[in-house]
Design an enzyme around this catalytic site. Structure first.
Site, PDB file in Angstrom:
ATOM      1  N   GLN A  12       0.824  -1.208   0.000  1.00 27.55           N
ATOM      2  CA  GLN A  12       0.000   0.000   0.000  1.00 27.55           C
ATOM      3  C   GLN A  12       0.862   1.264   0.000  1.00 27.55           C
ATOM      4  OE1 GLN A  12      -3.582   1.275   2.775  1.00 27.55           O
ATOM      5  NE2 GLN A  12      -1.663   1.691   3.838  1.00 27.55           N
ATOM      6  N   ASP A  56      15.546  -9.627  -0.845  1.00 22.69           N
ATOM      7  CA  ASP A  56      14.743 -10.098   0.276  1.00 22.69           C
ATOM      8  C   ASP A  56      15.392  -9.609   1.560  1.00 22.69           C
ATOM      9  OD1 ASP A  56      13.517 -11.791   2.329  1.00 22.69           O
ATOM     10  OD2 ASP A  56      12.760 -12.984   0.656  1.00 22.69           O
ATOM     11  N   LEU A  78      10.158   0.407   3.782  1.00 19.89           N
ATOM     12  CA  LEU A  78       8.755   0.180   4.126  1.00 19.89           C
ATOM     13  C   LEU A  78       8.425  -1.301   4.288  1.00 19.89           C
ATOM     14  CD1 LEU A  78       7.070   2.670   1.601  1.00 19.89           C
ATOM     15  CD2 LEU A  78       8.156   3.157   3.796  1.00 19.89           C
ATOM     16  N   ALA A  80       7.939  -4.988   5.476  1.00 20.05           N
ATOM     17  CA  ALA A  80       7.804  -5.580   6.809  1.00 20.05           C
ATOM     18  C   ALA A  80       6.722  -6.646   6.778  1.00 20.05           C
ATOM     19  CB  ALA A  80       7.433  -4.515   7.845  1.00 20.05           C
ATOM     20  N   SER A 123       6.099   2.607  13.756  1.00 17.75           N
ATOM     21  CA  SER A 123       4.657   2.393  13.886  1.00 17.75           C
ATOM     22  C   SER A 123       4.129   2.868  15.232  1.00 17.75           C
ATOM     23  CB  SER A 123       4.334   0.902  13.718  1.00 17.75           C
ATOM     24  OG  SER A 123       3.006   0.614  14.089  1.00 17.75           O
ATOM     25  N   GLU A 125       2.020   1.351  16.830  1.00 18.32           N
ATOM     26  CA  GLU A 125       1.845   0.160  17.665  1.00 18.32           C
ATOM     27  C   GLU A 125       2.940   0.059  18.719  1.00 18.32           C
ATOM     28  OE1 GLU A 125      -0.387  -2.582  17.606  1.00 18.32           O
ATOM     29  OE2 GLU A 125      -1.728  -1.446  16.314  1.00 18.32           O
ATOM     30  N   TYR A 147       4.765  -7.903  16.632  1.00 20.71           N
ATOM     31  CA  TYR A 147       4.963  -6.919  15.560  1.00 20.71           C
ATOM     32  C   TYR A 147       5.501  -5.612  16.131  1.00 20.71           C
ATOM     33  CZ  TYR A 147       3.747  -3.170  12.316  1.00 20.71           C
ATOM     34  OH  TYR A 147       3.790  -2.048  11.525  1.00 20.71           O
ATOM     35  N   GLY A 183      -4.360  -4.309   2.459  1.00 22.83           N
ATOM     36  CA  GLY A 183      -4.594  -5.743   2.360  1.00 22.83           C
ATOM     37  C   GLY A 183      -5.916  -6.138   2.994  1.00 22.83           C
ATOM     38  N   PHE A 186      -6.560  -6.712   6.879  1.00 20.77           N
ATOM     39  CA  PHE A 186      -6.665  -5.642   7.873  1.00 20.77           C
ATOM     40  C   PHE A 186      -8.136  -5.312   8.127  1.00 20.77           C
ATOM     41  CE2 PHE A 186      -2.392  -5.349   6.351  1.00 20.77           C
ATOM     42  CZ  PHE A 186      -1.656  -4.929   7.449  1.00 20.77           C
ATOM     43  N   VAL A 187      -8.438  -4.915   9.363  1.00 17.59           N
ATOM     44  CA  VAL A 187      -9.837  -4.779   9.766  1.00 17.59           C
ATOM     45  C   VAL A 187     -10.594  -3.759   8.913  1.00 17.59           C
ATOM     46  CG1 VAL A 187      -9.382  -3.042  11.562  1.00 17.59           C
ATOM     47  CG2 VAL A 187     -11.370  -4.548  11.761  1.00 17.59           C
TER      48      VAL A 187
END
Length: 669
Positions: A12, A56, A78, A80, A123, A125, A147, A183, A186-187
């Site tokens: 994204q 990779d 980006l 991850a 992030s 998070e 994560y 994706g 994801f909620v």
């Protein structure tokens, strides 16, 4: 002209950033993993304007080559493993990619492009359950998931390179940011996808975890501008990027249903304990005053505009672009070059004032519909609101919409496709017995390869190649002899059975049709699966049937077995058909993906589980006729790539699968 290297360019954020930098006149390189068929859906519209380099984050040498080849002025890291739920199931993989992958990238840049500016995607998070109500650059980190812990390691190692080696490194602590390219796992996308399907009549339920969790949601297209601005500053610093406004998952749900004119959202939403995180973060709210003051950055897309945008794009994806005639209003004061979204059929940054009502049901056709998997798939697709057709060789099924045809009889296939004109094809029909492939290798090759060629030729000859989404199921037998580690898709293909070799030839054929004919084919390498309805040609079902016969007094208490030392990655067929639906309807990928549970069970373990389900005393006896001429000792898969793009995870434990299989045979003997 500046040069930028983006890791995670197909995701994204990477795709939006690539567009943004191209509009700024950059020379853009992107790091991509080697896949059998690359997944370039998000960047397909700009792929001819960028340079892709294989690499990779697991592999230091490939990162070194990428930096040496691109010689970037700016690096945007980006890439991850960014799905929190997966990090609980695969913490080591998450740590290696998200944490150590960043260190490897920093090492490559410091060695081969030491003057390059480096952006690290940190992030929100990382804050975890912060004690402060609002989080900024000074807030202490209290990560609450594998994560988040991996991201925090990446954050601190990036700062360490800045402070120890004088590198220009900036960390962007981005709060949640979404878009139509998010994706499906994801909620936010799960919600908008389900709302679109409910509006179109394809489903009537949305299953979620906590509705109370609050997030600071923004638009990904706005946030990539902030990434770029950080690297244009005089000195490297870290910045929080957020809208400063929180909304709950419930708010997102209400807004999504509201955008399609549905007020009674409670009738469709079900809370499911399976989707609850082991450690949930209930509120994250960012304070990006520093970014506003130092960089002049501001978010442009509001929460309601973001939700409407995402719902509308899912409506168009599911309902078909040709049937959409929404009423759009362009976002004011933005140049056209920044508005265009290559993955969307209209300007992404548009607000939706009206959503049309759709009534068309998608038609799907299953080859091998009367087989073990075909029957389960038919039931599942019908439960999702699809109109189901199919064919097989038997002709015993008199149900409407099920035809008799043979893959080796091209004309019989042509008649069915001419009549049905399916939107989706699930190609399951095959000679799928490894044992039978040794007895008749040529027949196996004919059915699995020539039959597939006939099917794809018919689709092309009838002009359906641009109208039809195709799933082809192959097999993990394609890998051959492997190590004990879970197999990734890039593992060498070296099949040792006639069946496995036929599947390899089938995949090579599919690649030609994707590359030369433009067919939308996704290939799934399915690991072994079992469940009620499976023929006793396969080991789990053979054991279950023998046990049922012994319990019924119709067989001596002797269990005939083959090689008990082999280990296989067994799934439940009901999980498998749910996965097939997910990859066809929730992804536009044309790659090859493993479908597996990630757990290997010895055949002896399967036998012991079944023996414990019965009170009968059974003698286990080896039967030479059940031994294969050559056998793969262990076969276990890594399904992380599949899960990343679909959100799928196996749900049914092996004990329940075997219990249901045993009960199936008990009812029939």
């Amino acid at each position: 002209m500046k040069t930028a290297l983006i890791t995670g360019i197909t995701g994204q954020d990477g795709s939006y950033l690539a567009e943004f930098l191209l509009n700024k006149g950059y020379n853009v390189y992107g790091l991509v993993r080697r896949l059998s068929i690359p997944n370039l859906g998000n960047i397909g519209h700009i792929v001819d304007r960028i340079t892709l380099i294989e690499g990779d984050l697991h592999d230091q040498a490939s990162l070194n080559r990428a930096v040496k080849e691109s010689q970037p002025d700016e690096v945007y890291n980006l890439a991850a493993q960014s799905f929190v739920a997966t990090s609980w199931k695969q913490p080591l993989l998450t740590s290696d990619i998200t944490g150590l992958g960043t260190l490897r990238m920093l090492e490559a840049v410091s060695e081969f492009a030491p003057r390059a500016k480096f952006y690290q995607a940190s992030s929100s998070e990382m804050y975890g359950n912060a004690t402060e109500n609002v989080q900024d650059e000074q807030t202490k980190f209290k990560p609450r998931s594998p994560y988040a812990i991996s991201k925090l390691y990446a954050h601190w190692i990036s700062r360490n390179f800045r402070e120890s080696y004088g590198m220009f490194v900036c960390c962007g602590i981005l709060f949640n940011h979404e878009s139509p390219r998010r994706g499906i796992e994801f909620v936010t996308r799960k919600i908008t996808d389900a709302v679109a399907k409910i509006k179109l009549g394809f489903t009537n339920e949305l299953s979620l975890g906590s509705l109370d969790a609050k997030r600071d949601w923004g638009f990904a297209g706005d946030y990539v501008e902030a990434m770029w601005l950080m690297l244009q500053q005089e000195e490297p610093e870290d910045f929080v990027i957020s809208t400063g406004i929180t909304h709950s998952v419930k708010d997102f749900v209400v807004e999504a249903f509201k955008s399609v004119g549905i007020d009674n959202w409670q009738d469709y939403v079900k809370q499911d304990p399976r989707y609850m995180r082991p450690a949930e973060l209930f509120t994250l709210q960012g304070k990006s005053d520093k970014a506003r003051e130092k960089m002049g950055w501001e978010p442009k897309i509001s929460f309601s505009e973001l939700v409407k945008m995402m719902v509308n794009e899912d409506l168009k994806r599911i309902g078909g672009n040709s049937e959409v005639s929404g009423n759009f209003e362009e976002k004011k004061n933005k140049p056209e070059s920044e508005l265009k979204c290559g993955i969307c059929s209209e300007d992404t940054l548009s607000s939706v004032n009206k959503v049309e009502t759709y009534t068309k049901k998608k038609k799907c056709l299953i080859t091998g519909i009367s087989g073990f998997v075909g029957k389960h798939l038919k039931n599942y697709l019908e439960s999702q609101g699809l109109e189901v057709f199919g064919f097989d060789r038997s002709g015993d099924n008199t149900e409407e919409g099920i035809y008799r045809a043979d893959l080796l009889d091209k004309e019989s296939i042509r008649k069915i496709f001419s009549e049905v004109k399916p939107d989706q094809v699930y190609h399951l029909a095959a000679q799928s017995s490894v044992k039978d492939s040794f007895d008749n290798p040529q027949a196996t090759l004919n059915v699995n390869v020539t039959g597939t060629e006939n099917l794809l030729n018919v689709i092309c000859e009838l002009g359906l190649e641009n109208k039809c989404r195709i799933l082809v199921v192959t097999s993990a037998e394609i890998y051959g002899l492997v190590s004990n580690d879970p197999i990734r898709e890039d593992h060498p293909l070296n099949p040792i059975t006639p069946y496995g070799k036929s599947r390899l030839a089938q995949e090579k054929l599919i690649q030609q049709y994707v590359q030369n004919k433009g067919l939308s084919i996704v290939t799934v390498r399915s690991f072994p699966h079992t469940g009620p309805g499976q023929t006793d040609k396969f080991v789990c079902s053979s054991f279950a049937k023998q046990m049922a016969l012994i319990e019924a007094g119709r067989q001596e208490p002797i269990m005939k077995v083959g090689n008990l030392d082999a280990a296989r990655d067994f799934m439940d067929v009901r999980d498998v058909v749910r996965a097939y639906y997910g990859i066809v309807n929730n992804s536009e990928s044309t790659g090859c993906y493993n479908l597996s549970s990630g757990n290997a069970y010895k055949i002896s373990e399967i036998l012991n589980i079944l023996l414990q389900m019965s009170s009968k005393n059974v003698i286990v006896e080896k039967d030479p006729d059940r031994m294969r001429p050559s056998d793969i000792p262990i076969l276990v898969g890594n399904h992380s790539h599949f899960s990343e793009i679909t959100g799928w995870q196996p749900q049914i434990p092996i004990s329940k699968t075997l219990k249901d299989l045993l009960d199936y045979w008990r009812e029939r003997v």
